[in-house]
Design an enzyme around this catalytic site. Structure first.
Site, short mmCIF file in Angstrom:
data_model
loop_
_atom_site.label_atom_id
_atom_site.label_comp_id
_atom_site.label_asym_id
_atom_site.label_seq_id
_atom_site.Cartn_x
_atom_site.Cartn_y
_atom_site.Cartn_z
CB CYS A 104 -0.94 0.02 1.21
SG CYS A 104 -2.03 1.45 1.25
CD GLU B 287 -6.87 1.33 -2.82
OE1 GLU B 287 -6.28 0.44 -2.18
OE2 GLU B 287 -6.84 2.54 -2.49
N GLY C 123 -1.45 2.02 -7.22
CA GLY C 123 -2.11 2.24 -8.50
C GLY C 123 -1.41 3.31 -9.31
#
Length: 269
Positions: A74, A200, A212
């Site tokens: 993340c 997501e 992303g």
């Protein structure tokens, strides 16, 4: 047992951070993660972040999506954790060891090397991941990149015209992606600027997605559509993504602490 937490966000992508580096906490599982992430009955977040000791890095970061699934990377949380830690560090994640460095009100993160092989994404069967011969409704010929977690990227004329709230979950759960996938729709504004929206995996539409942004920028560079350093504009703000000659991705952007609190563990276990 009362447990302290820190609420943080990166461009509006928000996290509940639990620091277990010096204090042992009960085991986190999917039901506990879902309960804490619930915006009506819990603290509320896109991802729950657990910091733990590491044998191969300065510390370990575990990431649980809003639906309770544990994932490998993340980017926004990495910047938030860098800000919280307050110094350069090597961080173990399920997607590999990354390097973080706080800077002012944000951080830079060495996200490692992108992977393009179909087995590394992973896909259910082999194909060219630069221009995939597949499509869903009006979206087709995407690219795929793994940057610690799997992403599929579509270039479109207008990101806001894509009904991401309905097509995103269809693509995320398509059998082509055995571990599900993050869905990116991007518009190339010029060779140094990309606009992006992301569905997501396990969290839905968020205001920003660091991995992303990395995957989309690298895919655009791979296709010859962008320079090796670009600004990616998400609904929550801008990230700068650079893909170096050493094949490593560096992401730079803001992060912030919102507030601190504590809760009774038994209320969510």
């Amino acid at each position: 047992m009362r447990v302290d937490f820190i609420k943080m966000h990166g461009l509006g992508n928000d996290f509940v951070v639990l620091d277990a580096r010096t204090r042992t906490l009960p085991a986190i599982d999917a039901p506990v993660a879902r309960a804490l992430a619930d915006r009506r009955t819990g603290i509320g977040c896109d991802q729950l972040i657990l910091l733990e000791p590491s044998k191969c890095a300065d510390f370990r970061m575990r990431i649980f999506n809003q639906d309770g699934t544990e994932v490998g990377a993340c980017g926004n949380a990495s910047r938030a954790v860098a800000l919280l830690h307050g110094a350069a560090a090597r961080v173990e994640t399920a997607g590999g060891v990354i390097a973080v460095e706080p800077s002012g009100t944000g951080a830079s993160v060495d996200m490692g090397e992108p992977r393009f092989d179909w087995e590394a994404i992973p896909l259910a069967y082999g194909m060219d991941t630069a221009v995939m011969p597949v499509g869903w409704e009006t979206l087709d010929q995407p690219g795929a990149v793994n940057v610690g977690n799997p992403h599929v990227i579509f270039f479109v004329e207008d990101t806001n015209a894509v009904p991401l709230e309905t097509i995103g979950p269809q693509i995320e759960t398509d059998p082509l992606f055995p571990e599900r996938v993050n869905v990116n729709v991007a518009t190339i504004l010029d060779r140094r600027h990309i606009r992006l929206r992301v569905w997501e995996r396990g969290a839905g539409i968020t205001r920003a997605c660091g991995t992303g942004a990395c995957a989309t920028a690298v895919h655009a560079m791979r296709r010859g559509l962008a320079e090796r350093e670009v600004t990616v504009t998400l609904p929550g703000g801008d990230l700068v993504i650079a893909w170096g000659d050493d094949n490593r991705i560096r992401m730079t952007g803001p992060a912030a602490e919102a507030y601190r609190g504590n809760f009774e563990w038994d209320d969510f276990a």
